[in-house]
Design an enzyme around this catalytic site. Structure first.
Site, PDB file in Angstrom:
ATOM      1  N   GLY A  80      18.143   9.869  -1.469  1.00 11.75           N
ATOM      2  CA  GLY A  80      16.941  10.396  -0.845  1.00 11.75           C
ATOM      3  C   GLY A  80      16.092   9.347  -0.167  1.00 11.75           C
ATOM      4  N   ARG A  81      16.306   8.084  -0.498  1.00  7.72           N
ATOM      5  CA  ARG A  81      15.538   7.003   0.132  1.00  7.72           C
ATOM      6  C   ARG A  81      16.349   5.724   0.256  1.00  7.72           C
ATOM      7  NH1 ARG A  81      11.703   4.151  -4.281  1.00  7.72           N
ATOM      8  NH2 ARG A  81      12.969   4.501  -6.130  1.00  7.72           N
ATOM      9  N   LYS A 134      17.089   0.148   0.122  1.00  9.53           N
ATOM     10  CA  LYS A 134      16.376   1.117  -0.709  1.00  9.53           C
ATOM     11  C   LYS A 134      14.934   1.208  -0.227  1.00  9.53           C
ATOM     12  CE  LYS A 134      15.648   2.208  -5.616  1.00  9.53           C
ATOM     13  NZ  LYS A 134      15.929   1.734  -7.010  1.00  9.53           N
ATOM     14  N   ASP A 163      23.666  10.410 -12.603  1.00  6.73           N
ATOM     15  CA  ASP A 163      23.631   9.815 -11.264  1.00  6.73           C
ATOM     16  C   ASP A 163      23.205   8.357 -11.312  1.00  6.73           C
ATOM     17  OD1 ASP A 163      21.157  11.417 -11.955  1.00  6.73           O
ATOM     18  OD2 ASP A 163      20.343  10.178 -10.355  1.00  6.73           O
ATOM     19  N   ASP A 194      19.945   1.056 -10.973  1.00  6.30           N
ATOM     20  CA  ASP A 194      18.629   1.716 -10.915  1.00  6.30           C
ATOM     21  C   ASP A 194      17.705   1.221 -12.021  1.00  6.30           C
ATOM     22  OD1 ASP A 194      18.910   3.085  -8.576  1.00  6.30           O
ATOM     23  OD2 ASP A 194      19.560   4.950  -9.498  1.00  6.30           O
TER      24      ASP A 194
END
Length: 492
Positions: free
Chosen positions: A97-98, A118, A256, A266
């Site tokens: 999404g980004r 990112k 994810d 992440d």
């Protein structure tokens, strides 16, 4: 699509390939980064740039436009990747999404690394998000990922953070930023979950690609898809054990956020444990402790079951046989994890050989640490130094009896006590990225534009096992009240 306009005609030494585009188009969307107004490099990772074979000086002097996504190198074909995931147990269709994958950089040694931006703008998977990132969380990922690398834990890494000259709006206005993330790949358990919602041909394409990229030695085995599962099980068992050895709490172990190649990926609501307690949670959204420190091995197992479910159609034509095969493999995970964990604990305790008593020795130490609110990192590092007098832990008669048992255990080895202590120092960090120090460095950087605290902090955590006389501020735990109040967030 943007074209190459970088001042460096060789594009700073990047050598891009785009093998992910061999997959069916359902796995990605072509997406150029969104232009930003005034990019500026605030931190650059020289050692990583050197390892990648990049033109470091040109990147640092002229590469801000590239690192922000304003210019694209020849050979790069930017995409956003599709994936799904169980987020706190609930299944969702997701995607970058980004984040935008510029492509795969191939080093002179023929190693392949994903280069991802990112915070590079909206993508077809952004849903209601703006696709942007703020400076604090991007610097946070830079600090923690590089600290994890120095600790010897497989991880994605951070090449640079640039500010964008723009603000992003959350609860307030914050400086916008873009992080350049380097990874073996960004293929996740959630990528396979996404593929399983498509058709078997697409699932097989992803599995074959993953095997060829990460595990080519299993390509010709009798059941390569079962072997793929087994490899991921092994890698995850090893990775989570390493987390446990240093007190790392990922904070958001959704499927994810679980890489199939065994890298930590992440760094949103992650933290490092100070006072030992298996129920430690710092994530503001983990209200039920699903991803608590002591629950991480179980959650990894749960996530691996989700991967196995996705692979079932490929492992055998008979669903019944396929389930039996994956169940047998999954049942090996607890034993594999424990073997990695106790092997690491032996090193942390200075034990060179194996005795059955070692398990109880390790577990009893953790019990006394929890009972006496002892600092996880400092307790291990201080073993054998006889400098715990006056601490709550040292006043415990049970712990003093444990110390005698531990010394008797070391005495049964061929190695000397001094050799054991030196051995321990290679597995027990003296410094970790303490949460309060991370926050102090980020606050100075974001609020005041002062990077000196952050850069000094990075230089310390870059050598976590070294016996260096750092300032005590790097090794002392914060006041207990800090941990009680500290919360981390899925920051954007």
């Amino acid at each position: 699509m943007q074209t190459l306009t970088a001042p460096d005609p060789d594009c700073y030494g990047f050598n891009f390939d785009n093998s992910y585009l061999q997959l069916p188009a359902v796995f990605y969307k072509r997406q150029a980064p969104t232009q930003v107004t005034n990019p500026d490099i605030v931190i650059f990772n020289d050692s990583l740039g050197k390892m990648l074979g990049l033109n470091i000086e040109a990147l640092k002097q002229q590469g801000s436009q590239f690192l922000a996504g304003n210019t694209i190198c020849a050979g790069s074909d930017p995409i956003a990747q599709a994936y799904a995931g169980h987020q706190f147990g609930g299944f969702n269709m997701l995607g970058d999404g980004r984040a935008i994958l510029l492509g795969e950089h191939i080093t002179r040694g023929k190693q392949r690394f994903d280069i991802q931006l990112k915070g590079a703008g909206r993508t077809p998977y952004s849903r209601s998000g703006d696709g942007r990132a703020s400076l604090g969380p991007m610097l946070r990922e830079y600090i923690i990922s590089e600290a994890m690398y120095a600790l010897g834990i497989p991880t994605t890494r951070s090449l640079a953070v640039v500010t964008t000259g723009e603000h992003v709006y959350r609860d307030d206005a914050y400086p916008g930023a873009v992080l350049t993330r380097v990874a073996a790949s960004h293929i996740r358990v959630g990528t396979f979950q996404f593929a399983a919602t498509q058709n078997q041909q697409q699932l097989q394409a992803l599995a074959d690609y993953s095997i060829n990229r990460h595990f080519p030695d299993i390509a010709d085995t009798d059941n390569k898809y079962l072997e793929l599962l087994k490899r991921v099980i092994e890698l995850q068992a090893s990775l989570i054990a390493k987390w446990m050895h240093v007190g790392f709490i990922h904070g958001v172990m959704n499927t994810d956020n679980m890489s199939i190649c065994g890298e930590t990926i992440d760094y949103g609501p992650c933290a490092f444990m100070n006072t030992y307690h298996p129920e430690s949670v710092f994530s503001s959204i983990d209200t039920n402790g699903r991803y608590a420190f002591g629950n991480q091995p179980n959650i990894a197992h749960w996530n691996l079951v989700r991967l196995a479910e996705s692979l079932l159609p490929l492992i055998d034509e008979s669903q019944e046989k396929s389930i039996a095969l994956v169940t047998e493999s999954l049942n090996e995970y607890p034993g594999k994890f424990f073997a990695f964990w106790i092997a690491g604990m032996r090193k942390k305790l200075g034990i060179f050989n194996e005795e059955a008593e070692d398990i109880k020795l390790a577990e009893d130490l953790l019990m006394y640490m929890q009972k006496n609110h002892a600092d996880y990192t400092n307790t291990f590092r201080s073993l054998g130094e006889d400098n715990l007098d006056g601490t709550e832990l040292h006043q415990d008669a049970g712990y003093r009896e444990w110390l005698a048992r531990w010394k008797a255990r070391l005495a049964r080895q061929n190695e000397t006590f001094d050799e054991s202590i030196k051995f321990m120092q290679t597995s027990n960090p003296k410094v970790i990225p303490r949460n309060h120090l991370v926050e102090q460095a980020l606050n100075a950087a974001v609020v005041s534009g002062d990077m000196s605290l952050l850069n000094g902090f990075l230089s310390v955590v870059a050598n976590p096992y070294a016996e260096v006389n750092h300032s005590s501020k790097y090794t002392e735990a914060p006041e207990p009240l800090f941990d009680q109040q500290y919360k981390t967030f899925c920051g954007t």
